[in-house]
Scaffold this motif. Structure first.
Motif, mmCIF file in Angstrom:
data_model
loop_
_atom_site.group_PDB
_atom_site.id
_atom_site.type_symbol
_atom_site.label_atom_id
_atom_site.label_comp_id
_atom_site.label_asym_id
_atom_site.label_seq_id
_atom_site.Cartn_x
_atom_site.Cartn_y
_atom_site.Cartn_z
ATOM 1 N N LEU A 111 0.822 -1.219 0.000
ATOM 2 C CA LEU A 111 0.000 0.000 0.000
ATOM 3 C C LEU A 111 0.854 1.267 0.000
ATOM 4 O O LEU A 111 0.563 2.237 -0.710
ATOM 5 C CB LEU A 111 -0.937 -0.036 1.226
ATOM 6 N N LEU A 131 -9.295 3.810 0.357
ATOM 7 C CA LEU A 131 -9.138 2.410 -0.027
ATOM 8 C C LEU A 131 -10.480 1.859 -0.518
ATOM 9 O O LEU A 131 -11.504 2.021 0.156
ATOM 10 C CB LEU A 131 -8.624 1.576 1.150
ATOM 11 N N ASP A 134 -13.093 -0.379 1.535
ATOM 12 C CA ASP A 134 -13.903 0.186 2.613
ATOM 13 C C ASP A 134 -14.973 1.090 2.031
ATOM 14 O O ASP A 134 -14.652 2.118 1.433
ATOM 15 C CB ASP A 134 -13.024 1.028 3.561
ATOM 16 N N TYR A 171 -5.787 -5.137 10.973
ATOM 17 C CA TYR A 171 -5.730 -3.694 10.707
ATOM 18 C C TYR A 171 -4.425 -3.060 11.184
ATOM 19 O O TYR A 171 -3.696 -3.643 11.981
ATOM 20 C CB TYR A 171 -6.862 -2.987 11.467
ATOM 21 N N GLY A 172 -4.223 -1.805 10.748
ATOM 22 C CA GLY A 172 -3.249 -0.948 11.396
ATOM 23 C C GLY A 172 -3.904 -0.460 12.678
ATOM 24 O O GLY A 172 -5.079 -0.089 12.675
ATOM 25 N N GLU A 192 1.270 -1.858 12.255
ATOM 26 C CA GLU A 192 0.518 -2.541 11.197
ATOM 27 C C GLU A 192 0.257 -3.993 11.598
ATOM 28 O O GLU A 192 1.188 -4.738 11.895
ATOM 29 C CB GLU A 192 1.298 -2.468 9.875
ATOM 30 N N LYS A 193 -1.001 -4.366 11.588
ATOM 31 C CA LYS A 193 -1.442 -5.736 11.865
ATOM 32 C C LYS A 193 -0.654 -6.419 12.984
ATOM 33 O O LYS A 193 0.136 -7.339 12.747
ATOM 34 C CB LYS A 193 -1.374 -6.560 10.573
ATOM 35 N N ILE A 205 -7.268 1.459 11.975
ATOM 36 C CA ILE A 205 -7.294 2.395 10.835
ATOM 37 C C ILE A 205 -8.267 1.843 9.804
ATOM 38 O O ILE A 205 -8.169 0.675 9.417
ATOM 39 C CB ILE A 205 -5.910 2.503 10.157
ATOM 40 N N ILE A 206 -9.225 2.669 9.382
ATOM 41 C CA ILE A 206 -10.064 2.258 8.254
ATOM 42 C C ILE A 206 -9.623 3.086 7.043
ATOM 43 O O ILE A 206 -8.914 4.075 7.188
ATOM 44 C CB ILE A 206 -11.572 2.365 8.560
ATOM 45 N N GLY A 207 -10.032 2.646 5.867
ATOM 46 C CA GLY A 207 -9.378 3.149 4.647
ATOM 47 C C GLY A 207 -9.635 4.565 4.194
ATOM 48 O O GLY A 207 -9.930 4.811 3.023
ATOM 49 N N TYR A 209 -7.692 8.449 4.579
ATOM 50 C CA TYR A 209 -6.543 9.195 5.093
ATOM 51 C C TYR A 209 -6.535 10.575 4.438
ATOM 52 O O TYR A 209 -6.900 10.696 3.268
ATOM 53 C CB TYR A 209 -5.231 8.518 4.686
ATOM 54 N N GLN A 231 4.681 -0.506 3.855
ATOM 55 C CA GLN A 231 3.413 -0.234 4.529
ATOM 56 C C GLN A 231 3.199 1.264 4.744
ATOM 57 O O GLN A 231 4.081 1.962 5.260
ATOM 58 C CB GLN A 231 3.373 -0.948 5.893
ATOM 59 N N THR A 233 1.188 2.408 6.921
ATOM 60 C CA THR A 233 1.152 2.567 8.382
ATOM 61 C C THR A 233 2.553 2.852 8.933
ATOM 62 O O THR A 233 2.717 3.681 9.841
ATOM 63 C CB THR A 233 0.586 1.285 9.040
ATOM 64 N N ARG A 258 -19.899 1.281 8.053
ATOM 65 C CA ARG A 258 -18.793 0.980 7.140
ATOM 66 C C ARG A 258 -18.946 -0.469 6.668
ATOM 67 O O ARG A 258 -19.302 -1.334 7.444
ATOM 68 C CB ARG A 258 -17.463 1.133 7.874
HETATM 69 C C1 G1P Z 1 -4.821 -1.764 4.849
HETATM 70 C C2 G1P Z 1 -3.844 -1.059 5.785
HETATM 71 C C3 G1P Z 1 -4.286 -1.218 7.234
HETATM 72 C C4 G1P Z 1 -5.707 -0.723 7.388
HETATM 73 C C5 G1P Z 1 -6.637 -1.435 6.394
HETATM 74 C C6 G1P Z 1 -8.028 -0.815 6.412
HETATM 75 O O1 G1P Z 1 -4.718 -3.153 5.045
HETATM 76 O O2 G1P Z 1 -2.542 -1.578 5.591
HETATM 77 O O3 G1P Z 1 -3.441 -0.477 8.073
HETATM 78 O O4 G1P Z 1 -6.142 -0.940 8.703
HETATM 79 O O5 G1P Z 1 -6.146 -1.325 5.056
HETATM 80 O O6 G1P Z 1 -8.931 -1.524 5.619
HETATM 81 P P1 G1P Z 1 -5.366 -4.226 4.022
HETATM 82 O O7 G1P Z 1 -6.813 -4.348 4.398
HETATM 83 O O8 G1P Z 1 -5.187 -3.670 2.641
HETATM 84 O O9 G1P Z 1 -4.612 -5.492 4.246
#
Ligand code: G1P
Length: 296
Positions: A111, A131, A134, A171-172, A192-193, A205-207, A209, A231, A233, A258
């Motif tokens: 990302l 993102l 979401d 998630y982050g 991150e995760k 964190i949701i998508g 920013y 990342q 994050t 969401r």
């Molecule tokens: C990404 C980000 C993560 C965030 C998430 C939200 O992860 O890396 O920090 O919490 O989106 O949907 P992914 O879902 O792409 O693995």
């Protein structure tokens, strides 16, 4: 002087493995949610918040995505001939929606790497990242609030949502401290995760920013992290650790609806929820859902 946000970056180069085989030859962002591809909801959300300059970071197999926002004259003519004004309007809706731009990620390295591909297009001004997995319900505005907080704080802003401990590793996760403003928090750490059970909080964190452009320089120097990927994050964690660089990071806590359309179960729930709220489908669908549920 503050620079208003006008540009939004939508990373859409993922392989969509969770939806195979549907996504073998089609981008996951084109999966329909009721009757609109998921990406159109995201672009509409950006436009509703006043952001009409949209850069999509694409990858292989993504032609359908760009085609969706182009005009299809043959289709328009056919609908016109049939006198189908309703569908013609729907076809037009995605064409005139925003100023669409595309850049390919080339080498999908995460990302953070996708966001870095937007550096030339964005230039030195704050910008939004959305993102595609979401979906934020259009009735619960989030981005507008984030843009207001960004203007006021001149910092990077992330959207947060409380999740259960069993979900945190997806998630982050942010460590936060309160500010004077309700549902606006100061971010003191990001991971991150995290491994299950090690999360510093329940704030995920949701998508969405809104980022300061300094994040690009940070991303250029961010080593691969979780999963061997660059990342976003991790880059934001650097902005947290060096607040003098670009004002630090704040979070806006979201308590609305969401839908995670990247997850198969949530995707199905999103379709049912949105369809049952629609005027054209809801009146027939709602009694059917009741009847169906009673038979389970
Ligand atoms: C990404 C980000 C993560 C965030 C998430 C939200 O992860 O890396 O920090 O919490 O989106 O949907 P992914 O879902 O792409 O693995």
């Amino acid at each position: 002087m503050t620079t208003p946000v006008t540009k939004v970056v939508i990373p859409a180069a993922g392989l969509g493995t969770r939806f195979l085989p549907a996504t073998k030859a089609m981008p996951k962002e084109m999966l329909p949610v009721v009757d609109k591809p998921a990406i159109q909801y995201v672009v509409e959300e950006a436009v509703d918040a006043g952001l009409v300059d949209v850069l999509v970071v694409t990858g292989r197999n993504k032609h359908a995505l760009a085609n969706h926002f182009d005009r299809v004259t043959e289709l328009e003519q056919a609908l016109e001939l049939k006198g189908d004004g309703h569908r013609l309007k729907m076809v037009h809706a995605s064409t005139g929606l925003a100023e669409m731009h595309y850049v390919r990620q080339g080498d999908p390295k995460g990302l953070g790497h996708a966001v870095l591909r937007a550096k030339m297009h964005v230039g030195h001004q704050p910008f939004a990242v959305m993102l595609g997995d979401d979906l934020i319900d259009a009735r619960d505005t989030l981005l507008t609030k984030m843009l207001e907080v960004q203007e006021h704080k001149q910092a990077s802003i992330i959207a947060l949502m409380e999740v259960g401990p069993s979900q945190a590793h997806l998630y982050g996760i942010a460590s936060v401290e309160n500010t004077d403003e309700t549902d606006v928090v100061h971010i003191t750490g990001l991971v991150e995760k995290p491994e299950p059970g090690t999360q510093p909080s329940n704030y995920a964190i949701i998508g969405r920013y809104v980022l300061m452009p300094e994040v690009f320089d940070v991303l250029e120097n961010t080593a691969p992290g979780k999963g061997g990927e660059i990342q976003l994050t991790d880059a934001l964690a650097t902005l947290v650790a060096q607040p003098d660089l670009a004002g630090g990071v704040y979070g806006v806590i979201f308590r609305g609806r969401r839908y995670d359309t990247g997850d198969r179960l949530d995707y199905i729930k999103a379709i049912i929820r949105l369809a049952s709220d629609r005027e054209d489908l809801g009146p027939d669908l709602r009694p059917w859902i009741k009847e169906f549920a009673e038979g389970l």
